[in-house]
Design a protein around this motif. Sequence first.
Motif, PDB file in Angstrom:
ATOM      1  N   GLY A 144       0.777  -1.223   0.000  1.00  0.00           N
ATOM      2  CA  GLY A 144       0.000   0.000   0.000  1.00  0.00           C
ATOM      3  C   GLY A 144       0.812   1.278   0.000  1.00  0.00           C
ATOM      4  O   GLY A 144       1.890   1.360  -0.598  1.00  0.00           O
ATOM      5  N   THR A 145       0.323   2.272   0.740  1.00  0.00           N
ATOM      6  CA  THR A 145       0.887   3.626   0.697  1.00  0.00           C
ATOM      7  C   THR A 145       2.188   3.774   1.465  1.00  0.00           C
ATOM      8  O   THR A 145       2.812   4.834   1.406  1.00  0.00           O
ATOM      9  CB  THR A 145      -0.142   4.623   1.259  1.00  0.00           C
ATOM     10  OG1 THR A 145      -0.498   4.233   2.592  1.00  0.00           O
ATOM     11  CG2 THR A 145      -1.387   4.668   0.389  1.00  0.00           C
ATOM     12  N   ALA A 146       2.594   2.753   2.204  1.00  0.00           N
ATOM     13  CA  ALA A 146       3.806   2.862   3.026  1.00  0.00           C
ATOM     14  C   ALA A 146       4.863   1.852   2.625  1.00  0.00           C
ATOM     15  O   ALA A 146       5.627   1.372   3.462  1.00  0.00           O
ATOM     16  CB  ALA A 146       3.454   2.709   4.503  1.00  0.00           C
ATOM     17  N   ASP A 177      -1.854  18.413   7.392  1.00  0.00           N
ATOM     18  CA  ASP A 177      -1.204  17.507   8.340  1.00  0.00           C
ATOM     19  C   ASP A 177      -0.771  16.251   7.603  1.00  0.00           C
ATOM     20  O   ASP A 177      -1.527  15.724   6.769  1.00  0.00           O
ATOM     21  CB  ASP A 177      -2.156  17.105   9.470  1.00  0.00           C
ATOM     22  CG  ASP A 177      -2.700  18.293  10.223  1.00  0.00           C
ATOM     23  OD1 ASP A 177      -2.011  18.769  11.133  1.00  0.00           O
ATOM     24  OD2 ASP A 177      -3.819  18.736   9.889  1.00  0.00           O
ATOM     25  N   ALA A 178       0.418  15.775   7.905  1.00  0.00           N
ATOM     26  CA  ALA A 178       0.913  14.518   7.341  1.00  0.00           C
ATOM     27  C   ALA A 178       1.309  13.607   8.495  1.00  0.00           C
ATOM     28  O   ALA A 178       1.986  14.046   9.439  1.00  0.00           O
ATOM     29  CB  ALA A 178       2.104  14.773   6.430  1.00  0.00           C
ATOM     30  N   GLY A 199       1.313  11.821   3.681  1.00  0.00           N
ATOM     31  CA  GLY A 199       1.949  11.142   4.805  1.00  0.00           C
ATOM     32  C   GLY A 199       3.159  10.325   4.416  1.00  0.00           C
ATOM     33  O   GLY A 199       4.144  10.257   5.160  1.00  0.00           O
ATOM     34  N   SER A 200       3.113   9.711   3.231  1.00  0.00           N
ATOM     35  CA  SER A 200       4.230   8.870   2.810  1.00  0.00           C
ATOM     36  C   SER A 200       5.474   9.667   2.462  1.00  0.00           C
ATOM     37  O   SER A 200       6.586   9.142   2.501  1.00  0.00           O
ATOM     38  CB  SER A 200       3.818   8.013   1.609  1.00  0.00           C
ATOM     39  OG  SER A 200       3.419   8.841   0.528  1.00  0.00           O
ATOM     40  N   SER A 201       5.324  10.965   2.149  1.00  0.00           N
ATOM     41  CA  SER A 201       6.486  11.785   1.792  1.00  0.00           C
ATOM     42  C   SER A 201       6.918  12.709   2.921  1.00  0.00           C
ATOM     43  O   SER A 201       8.106  13.003   3.067  1.00  0.00           O
ATOM     44  CB  SER A 201       6.180  12.624   0.546  1.00  0.00           C
ATOM     45  OG  SER A 201       5.126  13.548   0.804  1.00  0.00           O
ATOM     46  N   ALA A 202       5.968  13.172   3.752  1.00  0.00           N
ATOM     47  CA  ALA A 202       6.278  14.182   4.756  1.00  0.00           C
ATOM     48  C   ALA A 202       6.359  13.649   6.178  1.00  0.00           C
ATOM     49  O   ALA A 202       6.752  14.384   7.080  1.00  0.00           O
ATOM     50  CB  ALA A 202       5.239  15.310   4.700  1.00  0.00           C
ATOM     51  N   ALA A 203       6.001  12.383   6.411  1.00  0.00           N
ATOM     52  CA  ALA A 203       6.059  11.826   7.772  1.00  0.00           C
ATOM     53  C   ALA A 203       6.724  10.459   7.811  1.00  0.00           C
ATOM     54  O   ALA A 203       7.537  10.175   8.702  1.00  0.00           O
ATOM     55  CB  ALA A 203       4.649  11.735   8.359  1.00  0.00           C
ATOM     56  N   LEU A 204       6.411   9.608   6.852  1.00  0.00           N
ATOM     57  CA  LEU A 204       6.957   8.247   6.844  1.00  0.00           C
ATOM     58  C   LEU A 204       8.490   8.208   6.866  1.00  0.00           C
ATOM     59  O   LEU A 204       9.064   7.369   7.567  1.00  0.00           O
ATOM     60  CB  LEU A 204       6.421   7.481   5.640  1.00  0.00           C
ATOM     61  CG  LEU A 204       6.896   6.033   5.469  1.00  0.00           C
ATOM     62  CD1 LEU A 204       6.581   5.198   6.701  1.00  0.00           C
ATOM     63  CD2 LEU A 204       6.286   5.414   4.222  1.00  0.00           C
ATOM     64  N   PRO A 205       9.199   9.094   6.134  1.00  0.00           N
ATOM     65  CA  PRO A 205      10.673   9.028   6.192  1.00  0.00           C
ATOM     66  C   PRO A 205      11.234   9.182   7.608  1.00  0.00           C
ATOM     67  O   PRO A 205      12.231   8.541   7.951  1.00  0.00           O
ATOM     68  CB  PRO A 205      11.105  10.186   5.287  1.00  0.00           C
ATOM     69  CG  PRO A 205       9.981  10.339   4.313  1.00  0.00           C
ATOM     70  CD  PRO A 205       8.740  10.062   5.108  1.00  0.00           C
TER      71      PRO A 205
END
Length: 781
Positions: free
Chosen positions: A644-646, A668-669, A698-704
């Motif tokens: 999925g997205t992550a 918000d991410a 979220g995958s670009s601004a928080a997941l890293p």
Amino acid sequence: MWKRAGAALRAAFQRKPRGAGPRPPLRAQLARWGKGLAIALACLLAAAVIAFFLVVRHYERDLPTTAELKNYDPPQVTRFLARDGTVIGELFVERRTLVPVTEIPPVMSLAALAAEDARFYKHDGLNYLGMLRALIVNLRSAEARQGGSTITQQVVKNVLLTHERTLDRKIRELLLARRIEQELTKDQILELYLNHIYFGHGRYGVEEAARFYFGKSVRQVTLAEAALLAGIVKGPSLYSPRVNKERAEKRRAFVLGQMREKRFLPAAQIDAALAEPIRLAPEPEHLDELAPEVLAEAERALRKAVGPDARYGGYTVVTSIDPKMQAAARAAVRQNLDAYAARHGLVAPFTRAKGDPAPFQGAPKDAGRAYLGAVTGADDARGTLAVRVGTAQGAVDLRKERRYNPRGLPPSRFAEVGKVLRVRFEGDPEAGKLRLDLGPQGALIAIDARTREIVALAGGYEGARGGLDRASRALRQPGSTFKAIVYGYGIHSRKLTAASMLETDPAALEGYRPGNYDESEGQSPKRLREALAHSVNVAAVSALRDVGPEAVVAWARELGITSKLGADLSLALGSYEVTPREMAAAYATFAAGGAYQEPVLVTKITGPRGEALPLPARLPPRPVMTAAEAYLTTDLLTSVVKVGTAKQALSLRRPIAGKTGTTNDARDAWFVGYSTDIACAVWTGFDDATTLGAREVGSSAALPAFIAFMEKAHAGRPATDFPEPLGIVRLPIDPESGMGAFPGQEGAVEEVFLEGTEPTGVAVPDPAAIGQGILDLFKTQ
């Protein structure tokens, strides 16, 4: 009495007139003179005694009591420790730690005596020879310049009296010194002295001095180190080895020489100390930056536990923070925000461009909001950048802006005149003090999934005491990360399974009609597992409608969500604000097999005398869902990472469950996820809810940040899978209908179910597929 003395003197010295008869013999005259002089001296002595008695009575009337020394309780350092004992912060009025004299090594006590008062154990509190020498100096200068003080007098001066150089204070000092010697033992007086004296650099007492100069407790100092410390007391600004090492070494040699002269220690031991080089510990770094958010919360816990006495210090507060994970959390937040800045061109130097926004117009009044201001000038000498915000003129001190000026560019090169920058006022806008506010902020909180102890907490980029702890206190919309709670309740209530088919067409919903992330209508995956993995909004709203918003709100409360939630369909998409801490605690419940326990940060508080203080009783874990329900929810969330997205989190090479989240207009991410060991929530956004940008999710601004932190947090740990409990059933299903696969069905997928919720029906085979299968069978004959 005075009349008789005068008459005697006159009679003794009166000359007889000439011609008045024979003069008495010389011996008689001398006797008479001696008698008169003796009477006069006796009268003077009596007068002096009376005067001395009256002076003593006068000064004794308002002398401070020595009871303060018997119950000596000066301000001390309160230390905040990580779980491994590492000091992560300190709180103090005076940086002091009391040590009993019995625990102070003899070399330290002897060095102090040699430097300040070698006859301490022999005199009664006053050094009369030294006082006489000081008196002569003072008379010559017509003012109090020297004191000839003993250690007892120094204790009086430092603890009970002021440091003013007056005759009045000196008399009070002498009286108190004698009184102290009568009421306290020599060891008690020496303990007071060694714990109270100042050693420079804000350190009081031998314990703090030893920690500062040598990085160890005074209990471990050598003779050479003890002599160096003792030598500093005479003039901390002169003899500190951090100020002048050569001068400090000479002073140390003097102290050791005094110890040799007084025969305090064998000559060979002193010679070895003289030859020992001065080895200073690295100067302690400021500890605020590592975990200021932790210190703020731990300080609140201390005040709640001990009340007003907390201000006197001397406490030790143990937290659950892991120093390595804490450093990794701060680094992950910063790296993530720096990467955002690079993507959006928020890196100096800044030049004017056609696409620059218009600056703010009008009078700025709100110190809590960000403004767009235009650069009007630069002062390289002062390191300031002049910025006009509407009708107000302010200045940015670039020396405080390491985040946005990591290369240390001078103001004239940092930004071009006319460039529009996002700034924020520090305090009243009329003061004109500005800070840059170019990029978003971030937060990360990590919780041990087994103990529910908080192991890392970063509430922002800067990491400064007094800053906002966004991980614990910032209420923000969680976006799609809330879907895990919706689907988790569906599993818990047995109203949904991983194979449930959900509505994905917005037109099929009544009233609330959100769009899907992929902007398709009716084409998104319908099966719950795929809908969660690809964050299909309509499917989540459909699921919430089926299980009931009120029930999900109540269940979220069981998972530790205490923030206000509304029981409407927008709840499925995380429209109600929560904190990262709440989300991390809720996800930790899934990781822990379905039992919720409130996260804890402060694990122990001890008092100044080492006594353990009671903390609020911690409630035991309470079951919210069964282990099987938690496992199935976790298994669904692993699909977000696998397909999925992550998918970026696959780089961790260990089982990870979690969910991305992005709110409307990318304000918000989020990413909230967990391994078998740690649950972690990451949030990124502007404090004033400015959009992060159309392409930020979220995958670009928080997941890293999650990936960077978890990689460091799991270093050296084996990759472990989520344990499968009893009550789980696996069977093949038809991916198009969610029904059980018919025998021999190609394309069937294995799905996980709670025992008793697996599909009872079997998918109907496609007739065309059956016919083709028969033809294929004949061809093989």
